[in-house]
Design an enzyme around this catalytic site. Structure first.
Site, PDB file in Angstrom:
ATOM      1  N   MET A   1       0.844  -1.198   0.000  1.00  0.00           N
ATOM      2  CA  MET A   1       0.000   0.000   0.000  1.00  0.00           C
ATOM      3  C   MET A   1       0.880   1.248   0.000  1.00  0.00           C
ATOM      4  SD  MET A   1      -3.414  -0.680   2.200  1.00  0.00           S
ATOM      5  CE  MET A   1      -3.937   1.029   2.106  1.00  0.00           C
TER       6      MET A   1
ATOM      7  N   LYS B   1       0.583   2.404  -6.908  1.00  0.00           N
ATOM      8  CA  LYS B   1      -0.022   1.522  -7.917  1.00  0.00           C
ATOM      9  C   LYS B   1      -1.160   2.221  -8.646  1.00  0.00           C
ATOM     10  CE  LYS B   1      -1.074  -1.625  -4.881  1.00  0.00           C
ATOM     11  NZ  LYS B   1      -0.604  -0.890  -3.671  1.00  0.00           N
ATOM     12  N   THR B   2      -2.064   2.835  -7.875  1.00  0.00           N
ATOM     13  CA  THR B   2      -3.211   3.507  -8.505  1.00  0.00           C
ATOM     14  C   THR B   2      -2.737   4.701  -9.324  1.00  0.00           C
ATOM     15  OG1 THR B   2      -4.648   2.750  -6.715  1.00  0.00           O
ATOM     16  CG2 THR B   2      -5.463   4.584  -8.039  1.00  0.00           C
TER      17      THR B   2
ATOM     18  N   ASP C   1      -8.013  -1.895 -10.954  1.00  0.00           N
ATOM     19  CA  ASP C   1      -7.330  -1.527  -9.710  1.00  0.00           C
ATOM     20  C   ASP C   1      -7.675  -2.553  -8.633  1.00  0.00           C
ATOM     21  OD1 ASP C   1      -5.663  -0.032  -8.148  1.00  0.00           O
ATOM     22  OD2 ASP C   1      -7.103   1.562  -7.707  1.00  0.00           O
ATOM     23  N   GLU C   2      -6.765  -2.777  -7.699  1.00  0.00           N
ATOM     24  CA  GLU C   2      -6.973  -3.675  -6.554  1.00  0.00           C
ATOM     25  C   GLU C   2      -7.488  -5.049  -6.992  1.00  0.00           C
ATOM     26  OE1 GLU C   2      -6.033  -2.808  -3.499  1.00  0.00           O
ATOM     27  OE2 GLU C   2      -6.667  -0.757  -3.010  1.00  0.00           O
TER      28      GLU C   2
ATOM     29  N   CYS D   1       9.164   3.393   3.916  1.00  0.00           N
ATOM     30  CA  CYS D   1       8.880   2.850   5.248  1.00  0.00           C
ATOM     31  C   CYS D   1       8.604   3.994   6.221  1.00  0.00           C
ATOM     32  CB  CYS D   1      10.061   2.007   5.745  1.00  0.00           C
ATOM     33  SG  CYS D   1       9.812   1.413   7.435  1.00  0.00           S
TER      34      CYS D   1
ATOM     35  N   CYS E   1       9.389  -1.498   5.755  1.00  0.00           N
ATOM     36  CA  CYS E   1      10.448  -2.316   5.170  1.00  0.00           C
ATOM     37  C   CYS E   1      10.474  -3.667   5.890  1.00  0.00           C
ATOM     38  CB  CYS E   1      11.795  -1.604   5.271  1.00  0.00           C
ATOM     39  SG  CYS E   1      12.445  -1.569   6.943  1.00  0.00           S
TER      40      CYS E   1
HETATM   41  P1  ADP Z   1      -1.320   2.652  -3.903  1.00  0.00           P
HETATM   42  O1  ADP Z   1      -2.384   2.553  -4.945  1.00  0.00           O
HETATM   43  O2  ADP Z   1      -0.129   1.771  -4.196  1.00  0.00           O
HETATM   44  O3  ADP Z   1      -1.828   2.430  -2.504  1.00  0.00           O
HETATM   45  P2  ADP Z   1      -1.403   5.477  -4.505  1.00  0.00           P
HETATM   46  O4  ADP Z   1      -1.076   5.619  -5.964  1.00  0.00           O
HETATM   47  O5  ADP Z   1      -2.830   5.577  -4.121  1.00  0.00           O
HETATM   48  O6  ADP Z   1      -0.730   4.142  -3.946  1.00  0.00           O
HETATM   49  O7  ADP Z   1      -0.657   6.604  -3.666  1.00  0.00           O
HETATM   50  C1  ADP Z   1       0.707   6.857  -3.775  1.00  0.00           C
HETATM   51  C2  ADP Z   1       0.944   8.189  -3.062  1.00  0.00           C
HETATM   52  O8  ADP Z   1       0.809   8.015  -1.660  1.00  0.00           O
HETATM   53  C3  ADP Z   1       2.338   8.737  -3.221  1.00  0.00           C
HETATM   54  O9  ADP Z   1       2.485   9.397  -4.448  1.00  0.00           O
HETATM   55  C4  ADP Z   1       2.426   9.684  -2.027  1.00  0.00           C
HETATM   56  O10 ADP Z   1       1.848  10.935  -2.352  1.00  0.00           O
HETATM   57  C5  ADP Z   1       1.488   9.069  -0.998  1.00  0.00           C
HETATM   58  N1  ADP Z   1       2.127   8.478   0.177  1.00  0.00           N
HETATM   59  C6  ADP Z   1       1.676   8.579   1.436  1.00  0.00           C
HETATM   60  N2  ADP Z   1       2.456   7.906   2.317  1.00  0.00           N
HETATM   61  C7  ADP Z   1       3.445   7.349   1.589  1.00  0.00           C
HETATM   62  C8  ADP Z   1       4.578   6.510   1.908  1.00  0.00           C
HETATM   63  N3  ADP Z   1       4.843   6.135   3.169  1.00  0.00           N
HETATM   64  N4  ADP Z   1       5.378   6.097   0.901  1.00  0.00           N
HETATM   65  C9  ADP Z   1       5.121   6.489  -0.367  1.00  0.00           C
HETATM   66  N5  ADP Z   1       4.089   7.276  -0.733  1.00  0.00           N
HETATM   67  C10 ADP Z   1       3.251   7.704   0.221  1.00  0.00           C
HETATM   68 MG    MG Z   2      -4.340   1.909  -4.844  1.00  0.00          MG
HETATM   69 ZN    ZN Z   3      11.893   0.437   8.012  1.00  0.00          ZN
END
Ligand code: ADP
Ligand code: MG
Ligand code: ZN
Length: 188
Positions: A10, A14-15, A86-87, A142, A180
């Site tokens: 998460m 990805k999104t 997605d997801e 992390c 991590c």
């Molecule tokens: P996912 O779909 O993988 O959950 P999103 O594309 O929705 O990810 O969101 C990615 C965004 O989340 C990053 O561009 C950043 O703005 C935000 N973000 C918040 N916390 C973190 C973190 N610990 N590491 C990386 N990105 C983070």
């Molecule tokens: Mg997502």
């Molecule tokens: Zn760590």
């Protein structure tokens, strides 16, 4: 065409990456659309939203065999050439065959968590990854130490959720933290 998989923990983007790839296809004059599960209450009625706030319109599908059976019809009636999902980890494992077959004709981009909160593989995502023509692995940062995060910690009142808690619980910041390998605490 092709099956591409975008996976990681998460908050790894990805999104965001899915939206970027589908939006970019406009310039190749390819009509693209994004599908997501209907039960994900983090989102409005339609649309996918990244943790940064970036959003894109989306078709919703029930996370059941019946929901998946409707995917092909929507793809055809909307005239989609690129199909983003997605997801994929939220869908039954039969999504693997559905998207693998669709990828014979369309550009399919499947996006999801590779691991659940116990750091066990999600069969839908990993079944798709095994059949993919290309895989993008993303990491987050992390929250404990700032290194690359490859695990998703689920928290209940600030403590790691126990192993016997359900595999799918929808939530964002507060409930989940990217960590991590060293900072991730395996559930008891
Ligand atoms: P996912 O779909 O993988 O959950 P999103 O594309 O929705 O990810 O969101 C990615 C965004 O989340 C990053 O561009 C950043 O703005 C935000 N973000 C918040 N916390 C973190 C973190 N610990 N590491 C990386 N990105 C983070
Ligand atoms: Mg997502
Ligand atoms: Zn760590």
């Amino acid at each position: 065409m092709t099956l591409e998989v975008v996976m990681g923990p998460m908050f790894s983007g990805k999104t965001t990456e899915l939206i970027r790839l589908v939006e970019r296809d406009v310039y190749a004059k390819r009509k693209g659309g994004i599908f997501r599960v209907s039960f994900d209450a983090r989102y409005q009625a339609t649309g996918v939203v990244a943790h940064s706030g970036l959003r894109y319109d989306a078709y919703t599908l029930e996370a059941t065999e019946q929901g998946l059976a409707k995917l092909g019809g929507t793809v055809e009636s909307a005239g989609l050439e690129t199909v983003g999902v997605d997801e994929v980890n939220f869908f039954p494992e039969s999504i693997v065959g559905v998207l693998d077959r669709l990828a014979d004709r369309k550009r399919v981009i499947a996006c999801g968590l590779n691991l659940d909160f116990r750091a066990e593989p999600f069969p839908s995502t990993m079944g798709l990854a095994a059949r993919a023509d290309a895989i993008t692995y993303l990491s987050a940062v992390c929250v404990m130490c700032g290194r690359e995060a490859t695990r998703t910690q689920r928290l209940v009142q600030g403590k790691p959720a126990t192993r016997d808690s359900p595999t799918i619980v929808v939530g964002g910041k507060g409930l989940y933290e990217p960590r991590c390998r060293s900072c991730y605490e395996p559930p008891a």
